[in-house]
Design an enzyme around this catalytic site. Structure first.
Site, PDB file in Angstrom:
ATOM      1  N   THR A   1       0.846  -1.189   0.000  1.00 29.42           N
ATOM      2  CA  THR A   1       0.000   0.000   0.000  1.00 29.42           C
ATOM      3  C   THR A   1       0.885   1.245   0.000  1.00 29.42           C
ATOM      4  O   THR A   1       2.086   1.171   0.252  1.00 29.42           O
ATOM      5  CB  THR A   1      -0.928   0.054   1.231  1.00 29.42           C
ATOM      6  OG1 THR A   1      -0.149   0.381   2.391  1.00 29.42           O
ATOM      7  CG2 THR A   1      -1.637  -1.262   1.452  1.00 29.42           C
TER       8      THR A   1
ATOM      9  N   VAL B   1       3.078  -1.170   4.606  1.00 36.54           N
ATOM     10  CA  VAL B   1       2.345   0.045   4.956  1.00 36.54           C
ATOM     11  C   VAL B   1       3.330   1.208   5.012  1.00 36.54           C
ATOM     12  O   VAL B   1       4.343   1.130   5.704  1.00 36.54           O
ATOM     13  CB  VAL B   1       1.646  -0.104   6.319  1.00 36.54           C
ATOM     14  CG1 VAL B   1       0.917   1.181   6.686  1.00 36.54           C
ATOM     15  CG2 VAL B   1       0.681  -1.290   6.310  1.00 36.54           C
TER      16      VAL B   1
ATOM     17  N   ILE C   1       6.967  -2.076   7.317  1.00 30.21           N
ATOM     18  CA  ILE C   1       6.924  -0.620   7.224  1.00 30.21           C
ATOM     19  C   ILE C   1       7.721  -0.102   6.034  1.00 30.21           C
ATOM     20  O   ILE C   1       8.925  -0.366   5.916  1.00 30.21           O
ATOM     21  CB  ILE C   1       7.435   0.024   8.518  1.00 30.21           C
ATOM     22  CG1 ILE C   1       6.665  -0.506   9.720  1.00 30.21           C
ATOM     23  CG2 ILE C   1       7.315   1.545   8.424  1.00 30.21           C
ATOM     24  CD1 ILE C   1       5.155  -0.310   9.654  1.00 30.21           C
ATOM     25  N   LYS C   2       7.040   0.639   5.191  1.00 32.58           N
ATOM     26  CA  LYS C   2       7.690   1.280   4.054  1.00 32.58           C
ATOM     27  C   LYS C   2       8.323   2.598   4.488  1.00 32.58           C
ATOM     28  O   LYS C   2       7.671   3.446   5.093  1.00 32.58           O
ATOM     29  CB  LYS C   2       6.661   1.602   2.955  1.00 32.58           C
ATOM     30  CG  LYS C   2       6.367   0.487   1.988  1.00 32.58           C
ATOM     31  CD  LYS C   2       5.446   1.019   0.908  1.00 32.58           C
ATOM     32  CE  LYS C   2       5.290   0.052  -0.240  1.00 32.58           C
ATOM     33  NZ  LYS C   2       4.429   0.628  -1.300  1.00 32.58           N
ATOM     34  N   VAL C   3       9.602   2.742   4.170  1.00 28.77           N
ATOM     35  CA  VAL C   3      10.289   4.012   4.394  1.00 28.77           C
ATOM     36  C   VAL C   3      10.944   4.437   3.077  1.00 28.77           C
ATOM     37  O   VAL C   3      11.381   3.594   2.294  1.00 28.77           O
ATOM     38  CB  VAL C   3      11.353   3.911   5.510  1.00 28.77           C
ATOM     39  CG1 VAL C   3      10.687   3.683   6.855  1.00 28.77           C
ATOM     40  CG2 VAL C   3      12.354   2.808   5.222  1.00 28.77           C
TER      41      VAL C   3
END
Length: 228
Positions: free
Chosen positions: A27, A65, A93-95
């Protein structure tokens, strides 16, 4: 190769899972906006469905996310990442691939929060995800090819670099922002671990005019066979 769905719409996720057997979800803020739900509501609905389906765990069905894209310091990124990852054990976790993002990803991985280094547009950027042990790296395809770049060599270089230095398989390569079935094939040939695309792209990847023509021929033969 694994197939992830690029969406935050729960109805699309369910259809892709039940029809195509997708292996995970990616996402981003735009997907959340298009879901028509507030950020945390959209995540809660996905998390609830995961629990109902019995597919808990990042190794079973990871969901990437993205944190607030306005965050530009590692401390803020780490704090939000920890909060979001605590909502569901499937959340990765997307960074962003910025200096602060790379710093945050390194710290998070050291503390047991799995990350996906995203908005990667070059092999040199992709190296940092492998070096720091991110679970995923997301080199973007569609945006680059829309601007005239051929991405086959780009993905092949990332795969080769990862194989050279032992990152391959440890940091999984997600070819992101795919727009066509051909791009899926290009990434598969290059050796990418995962592709992520919208539901429409996967539906197009199953279609072929000869399949439709052949089915019509066989239907005609069936209908004209005595006793059928």
């Amino acid at each position: 190769m694994k197939f992830f769905l690029d969406s935050a719409k729960l109805d699309e996720i369910k259809e892709a899972y039940y029809t195509f057997g997708i292996d995970g979800v990616t996402t981003n803020p735009k997907h959340i906006m298009l879901s028509g739900k507030p950020f945390r509501t959209a995540l809660a609905d996905i998390a609830d469905w995961i629990r109902e389906e019995g597919i808990t765990g990042k190794d079973v069905f990871p969901v990437s996310v993205e944190i607030d894209p306005h965050l530009d310091d590692a401390d803020g990124m780490v704090a939000m990442a920890k909060e979001i990852s605590s909502l569901c054990e499937n959340f990765v976790i997307k960074v962003p691939c910025t200096e602060a993002g790379v710093t945050a990803a390194r710290r998070l991985e050291q503390e047991g929060v799995r990350t996906n280094l995203t908005l990667v547009f070059s092999p040199s950027q992709a190296i940092w995800a492998g070096k720091n042990g991110s679970l995923f790296v997301s080199p973007f395809i569609g945006w680059k090819e829309a601007n005239g770049e051929d991405c086959k060599r780009y993905i092949s270089q990332i795969v080769e670099i990862y194989q050279n230095y032992g990152y391959y398989g440890k940091t999984q390569i997600i070819c992101a922002a795919l727009r066509t079935p051909k791009q899926i094939v290009d990434c598969a040939v290059a050796g990418a671990d995962i592709v992520t695309a919208g539901l429409a792209v996967y539906k197009d990847a199953i279609k072929h005019p000869y399949t439709r023509d052949g089915l019509e021929r066989f239907q005609n033969a069936w209908d004209n066979t005595e006793g059928n």
